[in-house]
Every structure is written in structure tokens, then in C-alpha cells.
Design a protein around this motif. Structure first.
Motif, PDB file in Angstrom:
ATOM      1  N   VAL A   1      -4.999   3.054   3.867  1.00 15.36           N
ATOM      2  CA  VAL A   1      -5.320   4.153   2.910  1.00 15.36           C
ATOM      3  C   VAL A   1      -5.846   5.297   3.752  1.00 15.36           C
ATOM      4  O   VAL A   1      -5.523   6.318   3.445  1.00 15.36           O
ATOM      5  CB  VAL A   1      -6.311   3.679   1.999  1.00 15.36           C
TER       6      VAL A   1
ATOM      7  N   PHE B   1      -8.920   0.993  -1.391  1.00 13.47           N
ATOM      8  CA  PHE B   1      -9.853   1.630  -0.678  1.00 13.47           C
ATOM      9  C   PHE B   1     -11.209   0.787  -0.593  1.00 13.47           C
ATOM     10  O   PHE B   1     -11.823   0.520   0.360  1.00 13.47           O
ATOM     11  CB  PHE B   1     -10.178   2.975  -1.061  1.00 13.47           C
TER      12      PHE B   1
ATOM     13  N   PHE C   1       2.626   8.292   5.833  1.00 13.24           N
ATOM     14  CA  PHE C   1       2.949   7.737   4.776  1.00 13.24           C
ATOM     15  C   PHE C   1       4.436   7.801   4.484  1.00 13.24           C
ATOM     16  O   PHE C   1       5.145   6.814   3.850  1.00 13.24           O
ATOM     17  CB  PHE C   1       2.012   8.477   3.583  1.00 13.24           C
TER      18      PHE C   1
ATOM     19  N   TYR D   1      -3.672   8.851  -2.068  1.00 16.23           N
ATOM     20  CA  TYR D   1      -4.668   8.224  -0.886  1.00 16.23           C
ATOM     21  C   TYR D   1      -5.996   9.186  -0.813  1.00 16.23           C
ATOM     22  O   TYR D   1      -6.999   8.435  -0.677  1.00 16.23           O
ATOM     23  CB  TYR D   1      -4.003   8.048   0.281  1.00 16.23           C
TER      24      TYR D   1
ATOM     25  N   ILE E   1       0.802  -1.007   0.092  1.00 13.43           N
ATOM     26  CA  ILE E   1      -0.031   0.030  -0.122  1.00 13.43           C
ATOM     27  C   ILE E   1       0.887   1.415   0.162  1.00 13.43           C
ATOM     28  O   ILE E   1       0.562   2.245  -0.651  1.00 13.43           O
ATOM     29  CB  ILE E   1      -1.015   0.101   1.285  1.00 13.43           C
TER      30      ILE E   1
ATOM     31  N   ALA F   1      -3.956   8.830   4.095  1.00 13.45           N
ATOM     32  CA  ALA F   1      -4.766  10.219   3.522  1.00 13.45           C
ATOM     33  C   ALA F   1      -4.692  10.995   4.608  1.00 13.45           C
ATOM     34  O   ALA F   1      -4.643  12.375   4.463  1.00 13.45           O
ATOM     35  CB  ALA F   1      -6.046   9.699   3.237  1.00 13.45           C
TER      36      ALA F   1
ATOM     37  N   GLY G   1       1.969   4.329  -3.563  1.00 13.77           N
ATOM     38  CA  GLY G   1       1.823   5.634  -3.175  1.00 13.77           C
ATOM     39  C   GLY G   1       2.771   6.362  -4.187  1.00 13.77           C
ATOM     40  O   GLY G   1       2.572   7.603  -4.469  1.00 13.77           O
TER      41      GLY G   1
ATOM     42  N   ASP H   1      -5.383   0.551  -7.922  1.00 11.55           N
ATOM     43  CA  ASP H   1      -5.373   1.464  -7.055  1.00 11.55           C
ATOM     44  C   ASP H   1      -6.775   1.761  -6.186  1.00 11.55           C
ATOM     45  O   ASP H   1      -6.598   1.475  -4.902  1.00 11.55           O
ATOM     46  CB  ASP H   1      -5.045   3.033  -7.918  1.00 11.55           C
TER      47      ASP H   1
ATOM     48  N   ASN I   1       0.773  12.846  -0.169  1.00  9.36           N
ATOM     49  CA  ASN I   1      -0.283  11.905   0.119  1.00  9.36           C
ATOM     50  C   ASN I   1      -1.557  11.975  -0.510  1.00  9.36           C
ATOM     51  O   ASN I   1      -2.669  11.255  -0.483  1.00  9.36           O
ATOM     52  CB  ASN I   1      -0.540  11.669   1.547  1.00  9.36           C
TER      53      ASN I   1
END
Length: 323
Positions: free
Chosen positions: A281, A272, A291, A255, A185, A285, A189, A268, A252
Motif C-alpha cells: 500500500v 493498510f 501501481f 492508497y 492489493i 501510494a 485500487g 479497504d 493512486n
């Protein structure tokens, strides 16, 4: 230390070097080429001033290299027969600017430290540098890799994640490479500075399934925006940014986009929509520092995949050809 312990320690070191399992070390070139990171940084910066594509192209090149044969610069080899790693269908979309960044950096390093620094290490340093230069986190790059002596297109299939992958498929592939779902994950990013050709996601816009041509997990406004840029039968060379909001900044926002149904690939958006990956996620975010910390750690772990050290591999004179 007692003599027998000293002998055992020495024998262990010799065995480790012979089997290529010596540990990578950020200070590997401290004596042999102490200015290597500065030289690479200047070459990356020069290339970046020419084109912003340098950022996603170099970062993606590193991922694609490490996932096939390990982080050994095998993806940079050019074959006159068109059968090297870079010639595999999954690698044909790799932007030339990534290759050029490493090749130019290697030439600059060779001018100062001939025959010392591997292309694999230069690629690892350059990947870190493009992240930092676009606003992302810095981290110490572990060094000491040697360049691989195998580069075959037929070894690529099935070893790189696809744009249609589910969380299960993604996690399985990363797990095979000693990387966790959280690593997956975090490394996803990188798409915050990525770009893609329309053909890679056209099925989400025009032929998702028999009941809905548009992927229902996609924000309708986002889908319409993509359709304007990527109409049916669009020129296959057309590419768009994966993050339409801050496409040249490593942040970020990728996200945040997923929370809004604005993930470009299925691989992607599923991060989520799948309840197992959703908490991470949402964490990334909400907290860019979280992140950045995770991404830096995951990049270090990624850089350890299948490395050749000690007597394994070689130090290429030219990144595009075996010695």
C-alpha cells in the motif's frame, strides 16, 4: 522439422483446441474482426459521455464476472425467472450502466463482424478502456474467450469478496483464483473510481462493536463526513464515491487515502492496518507508476480466469441471452 515432431505438434494443437485450453492472444481477431478494439472504444466513449458511472460500473462488472464461472460474460445473462448470476444478492448492486456499455458495444461490433466476437471479450476490452479513458494505464487485452452457457444465482455466494473481509479472507479468495496478495492489493485500487451504497459500510459508522460504534481505524473527520451523507436509515439508493478526493480519475489516491484512515470498506482499510499488506500500500501510494504497472499486470491475469476457448461455450448473438 522431422515428420514425427510435426505430427506431435499438430496433435497437441488439436487436443488443446478440443479441450478449450488454447492460449488467449491480443491478435485473436486480427483477421476475423480487425477493428474490434476501435469499435468497442468508440462505444465506451459514447457511453462515458452520457455518464461517468460507466467507468466504475464496467470495471466492477468485469471483476464480478470473472470471479464466478470465469471471464465468460455469464453475469450479463438476464433470466425471466430471476435466477441468473446477476440476480444473486451480491450482484444486485451492479450498476446498469456497466451492462449497457457491453450490450451497446456488442451491437456495434455485430454490425461490423456478426457472430465473431464474444461478449466476454467485449467486456474485457471495455474494462481496459474505461481505465484508460479515466486516466489509468493501458495494456494489451488478451482475446479469444467464448461466452459461457451457465448463469446461476446460486453459484455466486461465497465467490465474491465482501466489504467486511480481512486480508486473510481476501488473500484466500484471490489465491483460489490464481491471483496473489499483490494482485489483490493492486486490483483493490479500482476503488479509486468506485462508489458504494451507504448500507455497505454503515456498520463502520454506527455499530462497529460493543465498545466503539465507529470503527477506530477510520479517520474521525472522514467518519463525520460520511455520517453527513449517510445518516441512519438513509435512502438505500444513496451512493457515495469511494475516493472523495479524485473520484472520477483513475490514480493512486486510493492508497494515499488508506494511509490517512480514509478507506471506505473494512476490506479497504485493512490493507493498510495489516502489517503484511501495508508495505505494498505504501509503495503504491508513493509511486503511481508502480501501481499502474501492477494493476495492468493483474488485470491481464484476472482476465485469464476460467476462460472458455476452442470448442467450449458459444459466441452469443445477444449478450443478455444464450443462443
Amino acid at each position: 522439422m522431422e515428420l514425427w515432431k510435426l505430427l506431435l505438434a499438430w496433435m497437441g494443437l488439436v487436443l488443446m483446441l478440443r479441450t478449450g485450453e488454447a492460449q488467449l492472444n491480443p491478435n485473436f481477431y486480427q483477421v476475423s474482426c480487425p477493428s474490434v478494439e476501435s469499435i468497442v472504444r468508440q462505444a465506451v466513449l459514447k457511453k462515458l459521455k452520457q455518464t461517468i458511472v460507466t467507468v466504475p460500473a464496467t470495471l466492477r462488472l468485469f471483476f464480478h464476472d470473472c470471479f464466478v464461472e470465469g471471464c465468460d460474460a455469464s453475469v450479463i445473462i438476464a433470466s425471466p425467472r430471476g435466477d441468473a448470476e446477476k440476480d444473486a444478492p451480491d450482484n444486485l448492486s451492479l450498476a446498469g450502466d456497466g451492462f449497457d456499455t457491453v450490450i451497446k458495444a456488442k451491437q456495434a461490433v455485430e454490425a461490423q463482424c456478426p457472430g465473431v466476437v464474444s461478449c466476454a471479450d467485449i467486456l474485457a476490452i471495455a474494462a481496459r478502456d474505461v481505465v484508460v479513458l479515466s486516466g489509468g494505464p493501458t495494456f494489451a487485452v488478451e482475446l479469444g474467450r467464448r461466452d459461457g452457457v451457465t448463469s446461476r444465482a446460486d453459484r455466486v455466494t461465497g465467490n465474491l469478496p465482501g466489504p467486511e473481509f480481512s486480508v486473510d479472507l481476501l488473500s484466500s479468495m484471490f489465491r483460489k483464483n490464481n491471483l496473489s496478495t499483490r494482485d489483490m492489493i493492486a486490483l483493490s485500487g479500482a476503488h479509486t473510481v468506485g462508489f458504494s451504497h451507504c448500507s455497505r459500510f454503515a456498520d463502520r459508522l454506527y455499530s462497529f462493536n460493543s465498545t466503539s460504534p465507529v470503527d477506530p481505524s477510520m479517520n474521525p473527520a472522514y467518519a463525520k463526513a460520511l455520517m453527513r451523507v449517510c445518516p441512519r436509515n438513509v435512502d438505500p439508493t444513496i451512493a457515495i464515491n469511494m475516493d472523495l478526493n479524485t473520484p472520477i480519475t483513475f490514480d493512486n489516491v486510493y492508497y494515499k487515502n488508506l494511509l490517512n484512515g480514509e478507506g471506505l470498506f473494512t476490506s479497504d482499510q485493512v490493507l493498510f492496518t495489516d502489517q503484511r499488506s501495508r508495505p505494498v500500500v505504501k509503495e503504491f501510494a508513493a509511486d503511481q507508476n508502480s501501481f499502474f504497472k501492477a494493476f495492468a499486470s493483474s488485470m491481464i491475469r484476472l482476465g485469464r480466469l476460467g476462460v472458455k476457448t476452442g470448442s467450449q461455450g458459444e459466441i452469443r448473438r445477444d449478450c443478455t441471452a444464450f443462443n
